[in-house]
Design an enzyme around this catalytic site. Sequence first.
Site, short mmCIF file in Angstrom:
data_model
loop_
_atom_site.label_atom_id
_atom_site.label_comp_id
_atom_site.label_asym_id
_atom_site.label_seq_id
_atom_site.Cartn_x
_atom_site.Cartn_y
_atom_site.Cartn_z
N GLY A 268 0.82 -1.23 -0.10
CA GLY A 268 0.00 -0.01 0.08
C GLY A 268 0.82 1.26 -0.07
N MET A 270 4.90 2.98 1.74
CA MET A 270 6.14 2.69 2.50
C MET A 270 6.81 3.80 3.24
SD MET A 270 8.44 0.51 3.55
CE MET A 270 9.95 0.87 4.76
N GLU A 305 1.58 5.99 7.50
CA GLU A 305 2.80 6.13 7.11
C GLU A 305 3.57 7.06 7.79
OE1 GLU A 305 4.05 3.50 5.68
OE2 GLU A 305 2.10 2.72 5.05
#
Length: 877
Positions: A268, A270, A305
Amino acid sequence: MKDGQPSAIYLKDYQVPAFLIDKTELTFDLDESVTIVTSRLHMRRNPESKFRTSPLILDGGEDVKLIALAMDDYQLPPEEYRIQNHQIIITATADQFILTCETLIEPQNNTRLEGLYRSSSMFCTQCEAEGFRHITYYLDRPDVMSVFTTTIMADADKYPVLLSNGNEISRELNEDGKTVAVWHDPFPKPAYLFALVAGNLEVLEDTFVTQSNRTVELKIFTESHNIDKVDYSMDALKRSMKWDEEKYGREYDLDIFMIVAVDDFNMGAMENKGLNVFNSSCLLASPKTTTDDGYQRVEAVVAHEYFHNWSGNRVTCRDWFQLSLKEGFTVFRDQQFSSDMNSPVVKRIEDVSFLKTAQFAEDAGPMSHPVRPASFIEISNFYTLTIYEKGAEIVRMIHTLLGEALFRKGSDLYFDRHDGHAVTCDDFVQAMQDASGIDLSQFKRWYSQAGTPRLTVTGDYDKSAKTYKLTVSQMTPTTSNQPTKLPLFMPIRVGLLDTKGQALTVELDGESKTNHVLTLSKSEQVFEFFNVDEAPIPSLLRGFSAPVKLSYDYTVEQLAVLMSSDEDGFNRWSAAQELAVRELNALITQAKRNEPLSIESQLLVGFKHLLSDESLDKSMVSLILNLPSQAYLSEISDEVDPQAIKQARTYLKQLIAKALEQEFADCYERNNIALDYLPNAEQISQRQLKNVALSYWNESGSIAAKKAVLSQYHSADNMTDQFSALSIAVNTDHDDSTSMLEQFYDQWSHEALVVNKWLMLRAAQETEHGLEQIKALMSHNAFDLKNPNKVRAVLGGLGNSVSTFHDESGSGYAFLADQIIVLNKRNPQLASRLCTPLTRWRKMKPALSVLMQQQLERILMEELSKDVFEVVSKSLA
């Protein structure tokens, strides 16, 4: 598998690294044909290692070609090192030295999408978990943390944007017409957090002023045709930064924060330090092309994230067995954020529904493993729902046991104590224990025991004493390699209701209130409530306070009271689900016996009340109205008959739709209000309820409903309403479904993410010639085998088509196996994840189980990657 079996790596064998890398200096000379990577590693022996004469062993990848190797200024001849199993082994080293390594790689040929590769016209990286070794030789493990300086050289015209971690410290044009950009990250990090992006990209810029009055530059990069779709992501980022300061006291630490959208991406997103790389599906959003679910996913992933900057980057995991240390904690944090931004009850229902459907199935399957695994063959296979979702539930239990204030005290201690270090799950729990004074030693078993615990609860009311006893017993079924399970420590949130659904104020442990938290630590415990004026209805496991399967012998009447009156919104949904499951199970039994389906649904009264009560949270109502999914019913079945489940769901939905046709029509009309689209909680809930009502209304067979579906499709000014209408039409054989599908593709063929939705819908369509349709989609101009999103769309859609995937001939299983074999050589990570439907073969009815097993055995005969071998071999063991 044709060759020798890959060997497992064990947690018990962990040793600190023999060498450390204090500074990493990287130079990339990017080119379309080959890329030259030069690394200068400032190394020294680790004083904490007991192996003082160990050779230096650097990890590399099969596609990395070594050009030169030097220690300090000495060029090492081939006889002074060897390359074995993609590793460089150097026997003689000083205690401190600089190792210079020059390698050649071909990013344009990197189909595994690990390390440095090309997506469209840009270079980008994905280094978690072990992608960095596909760039250059390195100590590629999370407990080797280094300060990185990265120099990027690339054609100035083709690649004007050159990005890496940290802050840019210089940029110039060299005599070869190449831009030379130098980035420096002052914070030590492991190689898995390294990132590089080079391309001709557009940028959306903004700023954020931190709580200490520092101004941070914010930049989101995309290809030019997508730059108009990142405003919402920027807004979500700024809200995430503010929330993390207020909720956790965490301030961003660099001068710049960047995000890049990439079309070809296995995951999805990083969290690379300062330079997040996102799958474009998790970053791009606009009303015309993105559904409400898409907006909420973007918001959650951007937050997730960003939150990793502290829970994952500043404090990272010591080894990959501790992966949930960062992922479980960060999922919990992004769930908290989404709850605060939207409806907490609805968010909790959505999260638990996913957990009970998918993670519980994983716990019961061949890949079952503890949140902290004891071993693995390929770490990429352990980016699982157990690590992420169950890991988040473990953190949530700590939050429940400690309370908000002590949990914050514990997280502060954790970040302060371990900033700049690679640590373990035990270190996280210890910080929580030290900050709160609550003994969590038994609680740590959650990290080491696999499987889903089962709670059995019974109640006993003493009218004369006005006491009520709850007896709670726990057991965890045996799993592979864990025949013995010990009692777990967990919080059980409960309340008691009278027969009219009113909350009772009762006493437990000297406290009188309507909501209590029981702490279960033994195989069986009795909890006694006092001042209970009548026989109560227990509201158990409120808010799903522990990730367990609950058994209590509720009557239908008690479930109806909980569904209509419980102050805990989650348990209202849970009661409705339990009522629906009972009715569906009866219908499934009838279908298996080839009997006519028939039932008097107890859901009708509750659903009618929900549809008429406009004071309720509309999103919560829509979730309660949704019947348990095919996947969930499969997960709770001892023997899965997909066709029988499908028949039962269709029958019950149509029965409810016909009985409450007018109520659904009225609900639809009340909520079918034209508004300028906003992805806020109020509008999302309204659209959600409207479209659930339309789905039921259409199932009634009403001509007016069919016209409403067509009208909404053509008049919709947002993707939520348009795609909802299209999905309803396709899934109910609406007369206009074929023309709607064709028109939809023609309208959106230029929007890749919308086309992916179309691909999945077409692939999941229940048709007589489903497999032929799947094959046609894979030959369609819109499909690309190199793009994971498109592969997941078509093959994920195949898995959702009962008639196609579970065809009695086994053709659906064979086709999926064919694709796994092909992708095994191109993209092992993607291939291994596609194995999941086949791994559930033991739960299927015998005729289908044999066919699934045969396909797994056929896959195992191939020369397999570690990724696929691990999943398939464990499935057959």
